[in-house]
Motif scaffolding. Sequence first.
Motif, short mmCIF file in Angstrom:
data_model
loop_
_atom_site.label_atom_id
_atom_site.label_comp_id
_atom_site.label_asym_id
_atom_site.label_seq_id
_atom_site.Cartn_x
_atom_site.Cartn_y
_atom_site.Cartn_z
N LYS A 123 15.57 -9.98 37.50
CA LYS A 123 14.38 -9.32 38.01
C LYS A 123 14.63 -8.73 39.39
O LYS A 123 14.03 -7.74 39.79
CB LYS A 123 13.23 -10.33 38.06
N ASN A 166 18.09 -5.15 35.76
CA ASN A 166 18.18 -4.86 37.18
C ASN A 166 19.34 -3.88 37.41
O ASN A 166 20.49 -4.27 37.50
CB ASN A 166 18.41 -6.18 37.93
N ARG A 186 15.00 -0.33 38.09
CA ARG A 186 14.92 -1.32 37.02
C ARG A 186 14.58 -0.63 35.70
O ARG A 186 13.74 0.28 35.69
CB ARG A 186 13.83 -2.34 37.36
#
Lengths: 456, 87
Positions: free
Chosen positions: A124, A161, A446
Amino acid sequence: MKFEVGKNEILETQNMIDAQHLDIRTVTMGVALTDCADPDPARAAEKIYDKITRCAGELVPTCEAISREMGIPIINKRISVTPIALVAAASETEDYTPFARALDRAAKTCGCDFIGGFSALVQKGCTTADLRLIRSFPQALAETDLVCSSVNVGSTRAGINMDAVRLLGEVVKQTADLTRDNQSMGCAKLVVFCNAVEDNPFMAGAFHGVGEAECAVNVGISGPGVVFHALQKLEKDAPLDLVAETVKRTAFKITRMGELIAREASKRLNVPFGIVDLSLAPTPAVGDSVARILESMGLDRCGTHGTTAALALLNDAVKKGGVMASSSVGGLSGAFIPVSEDEGMIAAAKSGALTLDKLEAMTCVCSVGLDMIAVPGDTPASTLAAILADEAAIGMVNGKTTAVRLIPAYGKQLGDEIELGGLLGTAPIMRVHHHGAEEFINRGGRIPAPMHSFRN
Amino acid sequence: MKAVVTVIGRDAVGIIAGICTCLAGRGVNVLDINQTTLQDLFVMNMLVELGENDFAALTDALNAEGERLGVNVRMQREDIFDAMHRI
């Protein structure tokens, strides 16, 4: 008191071990290091060394004794630890290589083959510690012998990511450059995951997940040779459901053996039993190849049309047999398709039948990903990152683990090969697309997590 | 602890006697024996109870006796065969 098993069954087991390369590939002890965090990095490294040697000191002699009594080789004894980025975060330092040195020293003291967990979980986003750890990979992997590193860059829930992917493209290349005198070997100890599992006993991607207990024993079993021989006994025109059934039965037997070893190791070491990872893990030895299993189903060469379907059958049948045999199947369980570590894959890649693109397609249906693939040394970092991103996307969308171990072999071109030695084998340099992806990779950011409905 | 002793080699006089003497001298009880010869090949499985014997020491003694007799001897715990072939 009579024999409970028949003469033929005894000979079958012994034949699997003697002639078909059946072995316990690894007994891996997971050790939690969260209690080793310390603001003083030297003190933290010392605590790490002390805890590992305290917990895993008896691992090697215990495995050797079990191996002798059961008459089955245990090839590797390994240690996995809590991702070091989590442990090192408390320390006031930018340089994380001393932690890698502490791990290396501890593994050597214990007599282990590898230690995994010089790792970060960044699906993340990256913490400061994660970035420091990733930036220290090239130096740490060049300086140490037994330390394995991994980064989880994506997951089905979090997406990918891409900032980390871009950075890792550069880090993989730097690692290859720094270990150029040793065939760019550092890259064989660096795995980039999507949906990494927390109890995987196999290297280079093993780490002891944060949801795991203080200590655990995980066992990885192998057996491509056993499956290959079982299929050889079938008629050439046997239907594929019979092929699947044969694989399943064989997987059942080898998993049962793995569970026995795991429970015995757990009892003697007084450490909870974690999981059995039933993976068909090939070696460069003739007769221990996953590619040859696929070919024995009727393909002229691994990598040709039909390979993905054959691999899907194999991978699923292995899992079904394993799950029936043990309630604690975990890790990566399935079939591995590393190129350099598999005699049949090496031959297929050299002959041109097996390409990087086909390998990528195969990873959609097998247990891991693009593994131990050597590419030209002048491959741009952005292209390496793009390969990592493609593989992570396959894992993310399909809800499975994918991993990439790429070796941009320094100074090598198409037609060359690198000799990595031992179980790591020989890697022919494989072709990558020459069209770039630099602009795409440079965007960073992302890739959002995928939809969980409309699964078309 | 129970173990399976497997002896394989070229058939000759005195293989069973040699192995059994080696076991008896260490107080190992033989519970069951399977033995056949395939052409010239001698194949024997024995189920034995180790009693207080140390596994590694007994293995070494059997290997030495096997070497003297010119046959291959191995001892494995019975558990591995049960695990693999019995549900």
